[in-house]
Design an enzyme around this catalytic site. Structure first.
Site, mmCIF file in Angstrom:
data_model
loop_
_atom_site.group_PDB
_atom_site.id
_atom_site.type_symbol
_atom_site.label_atom_id
_atom_site.label_comp_id
_atom_site.label_asym_id
_atom_site.label_seq_id
_atom_site.Cartn_x
_atom_site.Cartn_y
_atom_site.Cartn_z
ATOM 1 N N ARG A 50 0.838 -1.206 0.000
ATOM 2 C CA ARG A 50 0.000 0.000 0.000
ATOM 3 C C ARG A 50 0.874 1.258 0.000
ATOM 4 O O ARG A 50 0.538 2.257 -0.632
ATOM 5 C CB ARG A 50 -0.962 -0.001 1.195
ATOM 6 N N LYS A 149 -2.542 7.232 1.137
ATOM 7 C CA LYS A 149 -2.309 7.484 2.564
ATOM 8 C C LYS A 149 -1.200 8.534 2.655
ATOM 9 O O LYS A 149 -0.030 8.219 2.898
ATOM 10 C CB LYS A 149 -1.929 6.170 3.259
ATOM 11 N N GLU A 182 -16.065 6.656 5.278
ATOM 12 C CA GLU A 182 -15.317 5.930 6.307
ATOM 13 C C GLU A 182 -15.206 6.822 7.527
ATOM 14 O O GLU A 182 -15.812 7.896 7.574
ATOM 15 C CB GLU A 182 -13.933 5.531 5.788
HETATM 16 N N1 PXG Z 1 -9.206 4.864 6.884
HETATM 17 C C1 PXG Z 1 -8.284 5.811 7.136
HETATM 18 C C2 PXG Z 1 -8.518 7.189 6.651
HETATM 19 C C3 PXG Z 1 -7.130 5.495 7.846
HETATM 20 O O1 PXG Z 1 -6.213 6.430 8.064
HETATM 21 C C4 PXG Z 1 -7.944 3.211 8.030
HETATM 22 C C5 PXG Z 1 -9.042 3.599 7.310
HETATM 23 C C6 PXG Z 1 -7.796 1.795 8.430
HETATM 24 O O2 PXG Z 1 -6.841 1.149 7.614
HETATM 25 P P1 PXG Z 1 -5.965 -0.064 8.129
HETATM 26 O O3 PXG Z 1 -5.104 -0.430 6.943
HETATM 27 O O4 PXG Z 1 -5.172 0.418 9.271
HETATM 28 O O5 PXG Z 1 -6.902 -1.148 8.476
HETATM 29 C C7 PXG Z 1 -6.959 4.174 8.342
HETATM 30 C C8 PXG Z 1 -5.814 3.800 9.212
HETATM 31 C C9 PXG Z 1 -3.360 5.326 14.046
HETATM 32 C C10 PXG Z 1 -3.613 5.800 12.694
HETATM 33 O O6 PXG Z 1 -2.493 5.923 14.726
HETATM 34 C C11 PXG Z 1 -4.141 4.978 11.714
HETATM 35 C C12 PXG Z 1 -4.367 5.481 10.454
HETATM 36 C C13 PXG Z 1 -4.067 6.789 10.230
HETATM 37 C C14 PXG Z 1 -3.560 7.581 11.193
HETATM 38 C C15 PXG Z 1 -3.309 7.111 12.431
HETATM 39 O O7 PXG Z 1 -4.014 4.349 14.453
HETATM 40 N N2 PXG Z 1 -4.831 4.767 9.379
#
Ligand code: PXG
Length: 290
Positions: A50, A149, A182
């Site tokens: 990713r 991201k 989301e």
């Molecule tokens: N949507 C967004 C906008 C995200 O930033 C997810 C969904 C979930 O994706 P994953 O791949 O983690 O299942 C994210 C996750 C944290 C943190 O500190 C996590 C994210 C971004 C910023 C901080 O937990 N991303």
């Protein structure tokens, strides 16, 4: 703590980047948030894939291969003796001039921080979360694709501020058409009549790795999954509702915008998925110590 920057492991207080780095000046860069469980990095390949997707989308050339980045991530955990924790991988455009032209940035920087994780209190998982829908809409694909991201997280941060102002931890973000996209750092799922539903990526959802894992678990359990456009009313009228993310894992939601969802307690399918997810985090992933 030792922090990886561009091939070197530095002490925390020496781990610094230039004020001319475009990651700082313009949010020009990308990142990943990854978990380590019991000495193993969970879904490492998927996270690195990713990261490369995000890099390609913003025409950023990561100065390392997939394999090198995977090795450096594992090494960051080993150096910090981190068995359970959170790994932040960041690639910035690098040092440039005060102008925003990325062509002046000759060398992207790669940063890896392996740290302890702060999780939600256990009570919240047992009781379920109360969340709200916020006015800030998700970025348009045509403006800044939510599938990237990127270090430019202001869209999500503004939504998070609105959630905090409402006294809750997470917020549902709608897209410009009014469909559910989301949350600020989590994907979302509902259960309706025994089926699992989650917004399509085209609605403005990140290709969440926890989301993907949950879809695979649902398939194994024989729970059908589909990705239709959802409205707030689909969330209000759901039987069960939960969020997924690397940090949060699977969190039940029992109230949204003051409305009770389902029975007001974490649902049966949600709990089943939580159990399955936990069994996965205990055994899977790239080994670090062995
Ligand atoms: N949507 C967004 C906008 C995200 O930033 C997810 C969904 C979930 O994706 P994953 O791949 O983690 O299942 C994210 C996750 C944290 C943190 O500190 C996590 C994210 C971004 C910023 C901080 O937990 N991303």
């Amino acid at each position: 703590m030792k922090v990886y920057i561009d091939g070197k492991f530095l002490n925390e207080r020496d781990a610094k980047i230039s004020v001319f780095d475009h990651g700082l000046l313009y949010g020009d860069g990308i990142f990943e948030g990854i978990r380590a469980y019991n000495g193993r990095v969970f879904r490492l390949k998927e996270h690195i894939d990713r990261l490369f997707y995000s890099a390609k989308a913003i025409l950023l050339k990561i100065p390392m291969s997939h394999a090198e980045l995977m090795r450096a991530t594992v090494e960051a955990c080993r150096k910090n003796e981190l068995r359970d924790g959170y790994i932040r991988l960041v690639v910035t455009r690098g040092v440039g001039t005060l102008g925003l032209n990325p062509n002046h940035c000759k060398k992207p920087s790669v940063i890896i921080i392996a740290d302890k994780i702060q999780v939600y209190p256990a009570e919240l998982y047992a009781r379920g979360m109360d969340i709200v829908t916020v006015p800030t809409v998700r970025n348009l694909h045509s403006a800044l694709n939510p599938a990237i991201k990127s270090l430019n997280y202001l869209n999500n941060i503004l939504a998070k501020i609105e959630a905090n102002n409402a006294g809750v931890e997470e917020a549902v973000m709608l897209n410009a058409e009014g469909f559910v996209a989301e949350c600020t750092a989590d994907n979302l799922f509902i259960v309706k009549d025994g089926k699992l539903l989650t917004p399509p990526l085209s609605a403005g959802a990140l290709y969440g790795i926890t989301r993907q894992t949950v879809m695979e678990l649902a398939a194994q359990l024989g729970v059908p999954v589909s990705e239709p456009n959802l409205t707030r009313y689909d969330l209000f009228n759901a039987d069960e509702f939960f969020l997924t993310g690397t940090g949060a894992e699977i969190v039940p939601v029992v109230k949204i915008d003051g409305r009770v969802v389902g029975t007001g307690r974490p649902g049966k399918i949600t709990k089943r998925l939580v159990t399955e997810y936990h069994s996965l985090t205990k055994v899977s992933g790239e080994p670090i110590y062995e």
